[in-house]
Design a protein around this motif. Sequence first.
Motif, PDB file in Angstrom:
ATOM      1  N   ILE A 148       0.838  -1.205   0.000  1.00  0.00           N
ATOM      2  CA  ILE A 148       0.000   0.000   0.000  1.00  0.00           C
ATOM      3  C   ILE A 148       0.867   1.247   0.000  1.00  0.00           C
ATOM      4  O   ILE A 148       0.663   2.177  -0.793  1.00  0.00           O
ATOM      5  N   LEU A 149       1.865   1.260   0.887  1.00  0.00           N
ATOM      6  CA  LEU A 149       2.769   2.405   0.938  1.00  0.00           C
ATOM      7  C   LEU A 149       3.599   2.497  -0.342  1.00  0.00           C
ATOM      8  O   LEU A 149       3.837   3.600  -0.860  1.00  0.00           O
ATOM      9  N   GLY A 150       4.037   1.353  -0.865  1.00  0.00           N
ATOM     10  CA  GLY A 150       4.831   1.352  -2.086  1.00  0.00           C
ATOM     11  C   GLY A 150       4.046   1.850  -3.295  1.00  0.00           C
ATOM     12  O   GLY A 150       4.552   2.655  -4.082  1.00  0.00           O
ATOM     13  N   ASN A 151       2.816   1.376  -3.462  1.00  0.00           N
ATOM     14  CA  ASN A 151       1.996   1.828  -4.590  1.00  0.00           C
ATOM     15  C   ASN A 151       1.634   3.305  -4.466  1.00  0.00           C
ATOM     16  O   ASN A 151       1.566   4.033  -5.459  1.00  0.00           O
ATOM     17  N   LYS A 152       1.375   3.759  -3.230  1.00  0.00           N
ATOM     18  CA  LYS A 152       1.076   5.174  -3.033  1.00  0.00           C
ATOM     19  C   LYS A 152       2.294   6.030  -3.375  1.00  0.00           C
ATOM     20  O   LYS A 152       2.169   7.119  -3.950  1.00  0.00           O
ATOM     21  N   LEU A 153       3.503   5.516  -3.075  1.00  0.00           N
ATOM     22  CA  LEU A 153       4.738   6.209  -3.422  1.00  0.00           C
ATOM     23  C   LEU A 153       4.921   6.265  -4.931  1.00  0.00           C
ATOM     24  O   LEU A 153       5.256   7.318  -5.495  1.00  0.00           O
ATOM     25  N   VAL A 154       4.694   5.132  -5.603  1.00  0.00           N
ATOM     26  CA  VAL A 154       4.884   5.082  -7.058  1.00  0.00           C
ATOM     27  C   VAL A 154       3.899   5.996  -7.770  1.00  0.00           C
ATOM     28  O   VAL A 154       4.264   6.725  -8.694  1.00  0.00           O
ATOM     29  N   MET A 155       2.636   5.974  -7.334  1.00  0.00           N
ATOM     30  CA  MET A 155       1.624   6.791  -8.005  1.00  0.00           C
ATOM     31  C   MET A 155       1.597   8.225  -7.488  1.00  0.00           C
ATOM     32  O   MET A 155       0.963   9.087  -8.101  1.00  0.00           O
ATOM     33  N   GLY A 156       2.279   8.484  -6.369  1.00  0.00           N
ATOM     34  CA  GLY A 156       2.313   9.826  -5.809  1.00  0.00           C
ATOM     35  C   GLY A 156       3.601  10.543  -6.136  1.00  0.00           C
ATOM     36  O   GLY A 156       3.680  11.369  -7.056  1.00  0.00           O
ATOM     37  N   LYS A 157       4.675  10.243  -5.404  1.00  0.00           N
ATOM     38  CA  LYS A 157       5.944  10.945  -5.575  1.00  0.00           C
ATOM     39  C   LYS A 157       6.598  10.655  -6.911  1.00  0.00           C
ATOM     40  O   LYS A 157       7.160  11.539  -7.560  1.00  0.00           O
ATOM     41  N   VAL A 158       6.561   9.395  -7.334  1.00  0.00           N
ATOM     42  CA  VAL A 158       7.155   9.058  -8.632  1.00  0.00           C
ATOM     43  C   VAL A 158       6.309   9.605  -9.770  1.00  0.00           C
ATOM     44  O   VAL A 158       6.821   9.951 -10.834  1.00  0.00           O
ATOM     45  N   GLY A 159       5.009   9.725  -9.559  1.00  0.00           N
ATOM     46  CA  GLY A 159       4.124  10.289 -10.569  1.00  0.00           C
ATOM     47  C   GLY A 159       3.707   9.304 -11.636  1.00  0.00           C
ATOM     48  O   GLY A 159       3.348   9.708 -12.749  1.00  0.00           O
ATOM     49  N   PHE A 160       3.731   8.006 -11.325  1.00  0.00           N
ATOM     50  CA  PHE A 160       3.302   6.979 -12.287  1.00  0.00           C
ATOM     51  C   PHE A 160       1.798   6.803 -12.155  1.00  0.00           C
ATOM     52  O   PHE A 160       1.311   5.972 -11.395  1.00  0.00           O
ATOM     53  N   ASN A 161       1.051   7.589 -12.896  1.00  0.00           N
ATOM     54  CA  ASN A 161      -0.407   7.651 -12.752  1.00  0.00           C
ATOM     55  C   ASN A 161      -1.127   6.682 -13.681  1.00  0.00           C
ATOM     56  O   ASN A 161      -2.104   7.037 -14.351  1.00  0.00           O
ATOM     57  N   PHE A 162      -0.640   5.450 -13.716  1.00  0.00           N
ATOM     58  CA  PHE A 162      -1.227   4.427 -14.575  1.00  0.00           C
ATOM     59  C   PHE A 162      -1.468   3.177 -13.734  1.00  0.00           C
ATOM     60  O   PHE A 162      -0.701   2.204 -13.817  1.00  0.00           O
ATOM     61  N   PRO A 163      -2.515   3.165 -12.913  1.00  0.00           N
ATOM     62  CA  PRO A 163      -2.725   2.065 -11.953  1.00  0.00           C
ATOM     63  C   PRO A 163      -2.935   0.708 -12.609  1.00  0.00           C
ATOM     64  O   PRO A 163      -2.466  -0.315 -12.088  1.00  0.00           O
ATOM     65  N   ALA A 199      -6.976  -5.516 -21.496  1.00  0.00           N
ATOM     66  CA  ALA A 199      -8.261  -5.014 -21.987  1.00  0.00           C
ATOM     67  C   ALA A 199      -8.763  -3.837 -21.156  1.00  0.00           C
ATOM     68  O   ALA A 199      -9.464  -2.951 -21.686  1.00  0.00           O
ATOM     69  N   LEU A 200      -8.415  -3.791 -19.863  1.00  0.00           N
ATOM     70  CA  LEU A 200      -8.878  -2.700 -19.000  1.00  0.00           C
ATOM     71  C   LEU A 200      -8.070  -1.413 -19.167  1.00  0.00           C
ATOM     72  O   LEU A 200      -8.567  -0.317 -18.865  1.00  0.00           O
ATOM     73  N   MET A 201      -6.832  -1.519 -19.613  1.00  0.00           N
ATOM     74  CA  MET A 201      -5.953  -0.347 -19.689  1.00  0.00           C
ATOM     75  C   MET A 201      -6.533   0.824 -20.480  1.00  0.00           C
ATOM     76  O   MET A 201      -6.522   1.956 -20.007  1.00  0.00           O
ATOM     77  N   PRO A 202      -7.054   0.612 -21.700  1.00  0.00           N
ATOM     78  CA  PRO A 202      -7.575   1.768 -22.450  1.00  0.00           C
ATOM     79  C   PRO A 202      -8.762   2.451 -21.768  1.00  0.00           C
ATOM     80  O   PRO A 202      -9.031   3.628 -22.048  1.00  0.00           O
ATOM     81  N   TRP A 203      -9.472   1.751 -20.896  1.00  0.00           N
ATOM     82  CA  TRP A 203     -10.674   2.300 -20.285  1.00  0.00           C
ATOM     83  C   TRP A 203     -10.392   3.058 -18.990  1.00  0.00           C
ATOM     84  O   TRP A 203     -11.083   4.047 -18.682  1.00  0.00           O
ATOM     85  N   LEU A 204      -9.420   2.605 -18.225  1.00  0.00           N
ATOM     86  CA  LEU A 204      -9.207   3.179 -16.894  1.00  0.00           C
ATOM     87  C   LEU A 204      -7.897   3.940 -16.741  1.00  0.00           C
ATOM     88  O   LEU A 204      -7.763   4.739 -15.814  1.00  0.00           O
ATOM     89  N   ASP A 205      -6.922   3.683 -17.588  1.00  0.00           N
ATOM     90  CA  ASP A 205      -5.653   4.400 -17.504  1.00  0.00           C
ATOM     91  C   ASP A 205      -5.651   5.620 -18.423  1.00  0.00           C
ATOM     92  O   ASP A 205      -6.169   5.548 -19.540  1.00  0.00           O
ATOM     93  N   PRO A 206      -5.046   6.730 -17.981  1.00  0.00           N
ATOM     94  CA  PRO A 206      -4.921   7.891 -18.874  1.00  0.00           C
ATOM     95  C   PRO A 206      -3.862   7.620 -19.939  1.00  0.00           C
ATOM     96  O   PRO A 206      -3.002   6.748 -19.768  1.00  0.00           O
ATOM     97  N   PRO A 207      -3.880   8.370 -21.053  1.00  0.00           N
ATOM     98  CA  PRO A 207      -2.838   8.201 -22.076  1.00  0.00           C
ATOM     99  C   PRO A 207      -1.505   8.784 -21.586  1.00  0.00           C
ATOM    100  O   PRO A 207      -1.461   9.584 -20.649  1.00  0.00           O
ATOM    101  N   GLY A 208      -0.432   8.356 -22.235  1.00  0.00           N
ATOM    102  CA  GLY A 208       0.872   8.941 -21.940  1.00  0.00           C
ATOM    103  C   GLY A 208       1.851   8.031 -21.251  1.00  0.00           C
ATOM    104  O   GLY A 208       2.871   8.508 -20.747  1.00  0.00           O
ATOM    105  N   VAL A 209       1.591   6.723 -21.208  1.00  0.00           N
ATOM    106  CA  VAL A 209       2.504   5.829 -20.501  1.00  0.00           C
ATOM    107  C   VAL A 209       3.864   5.764 -21.194  1.00  0.00           C
ATOM    108  O   VAL A 209       4.905   5.609 -20.534  1.00  0.00           O
ATOM    109  N   LEU A 210       3.896   5.932 -22.523  1.00  0.00           N
ATOM    110  CA  LEU A 210       5.170   5.867 -23.242  1.00  0.00           C
ATOM    111  C   LEU A 210       6.006   7.112 -23.033  1.00  0.00           C
ATOM    112  O   LEU A 210       7.235   7.072 -23.182  1.00  0.00           O
ATOM    113  N   THR A 211       5.373   8.239 -22.699  1.00  0.00           N
ATOM    114  CA  THR A 211       6.107   9.487 -22.471  1.00  0.00           C
ATOM    115  C   THR A 211       6.514   9.664 -21.011  1.00  0.00           C
ATOM    116  O   THR A 211       7.067  10.700 -20.644  1.00  0.00           O
ATOM    117  N   PHE A 212       6.228   8.675 -20.181  1.00  0.00           N
ATOM    118  CA  PHE A 212       6.639   8.750 -18.775  1.00  0.00           C
ATOM    119  C   PHE A 212       8.160   8.732 -18.688  1.00  0.00           C
ATOM    120  O   PHE A 212       8.851   8.151 -19.537  1.00  0.00           O
TER     121      PHE A 212
END
Length: 375
Positions: free
Chosen positions: A66-81, A243-256
């Motif tokens: 939980i702490l690790g995922n919050k760190l990755v999606m928060g401080k690291v800025g990886f907003n692709f759950p 199959a879920l990625m295009p529906w729930l993730d924002p675009p831009g994973v390649l530009t991360f």
Amino acid sequence: MGISFFLPGKDGRGFIKRKDTRALEDLRGSLYNDLRTTDGAKRLQQQYCGPAMAMTFNFMVSVGIILGNKLVMGKVGFNFPIFLTLIHYVTAWFLLAILKWFYRLPISPPSVSTPYSSLFVLGVVMSFSSGLANTSLKHNSIGFYQMAKIAVTPTIVVAEFFLYRKMISFKKVVTLVVVSAGVAIATVTDLEFNIFGACIAVLWIIPSAVNKILWSNLQQKANWTALALMWKTTPITIFFLLALMPWLDPPGVLTFKWDLTNISAILISALLGFLLQWSGALALGATSATSHVVLGQFKTCVILLGGYFLFNSDPGVLSIGGAVIALGGMTVYTSLNLRKLEESANDPSQTLPTVKAKSNEDEEIPLTEDDSSIL
């Protein structure tokens, strides 16, 4: 002339070394043979990872993920759950493939004992359960994320009744209500969410409940081990996460920004994800779906109280009181399970036969009380 029991010099050391080597080879051979049979693999899992060990393992990993995922999606800025969840399962499948390559993966039960539809459904609900959990964690606070777990408990109780005609005692129902109420009070001060996040949290409840039920039932009734079941269902989960990625993730994973620091953080999260899946499967196989949910609520209270006592955080008197109430309910729940285990051990008629896989058509499951193990 007496017989000497002392072996001096290099000959003595060589004899001891050869003896130790033979013992090690015998142990390795025994483990290999056990992994080649479903009964042997199941026996090894039960021997080395009982209820207490499995629950402790899962508790420690759950806090870290939980702490690790919050760190990755928060401080690291990886907003692709969803993509993060996909990385977790691809990493898990890769590690399982290594175990299989070295013949360390437990063998699966015969295909006739478990319909493929059961494995397929488990793989699908795993993708929704894990993917929606990380999406909920991104859009909601940890408090609201934990609050949503409260609804999983009654969902499991209702689902197990309709699917398997399983009932729990009235005393356990009361203790579960007390635990849920305590957790609700403890987390009421940290309820940050938005409409989309709240909808994701609600949608996550049913897949999470079904996921826990299937993991527990397939291991306890169909003689599966945790690693063997992970190996069979992970490819299905990966497919549906794609199959879920295009529906729930924002675009831009390649530009991360894929630099060494960010990649290292994501890979650490992926390793914790594999350990979480494994430890969760072990805990569900050793106890029950309801006990596993109670463990998650116990984790919430420990994090809250630990922050208060160790780091001088101030969650408020209301939150601390709720955590204490929840811990009291968990203590009673654990004592009820211990009492049930003692009664079963003292009653010869309750002695269980050797686990034997069988098809769904063999016998209708009777209406029984939940006999989940200790927390």
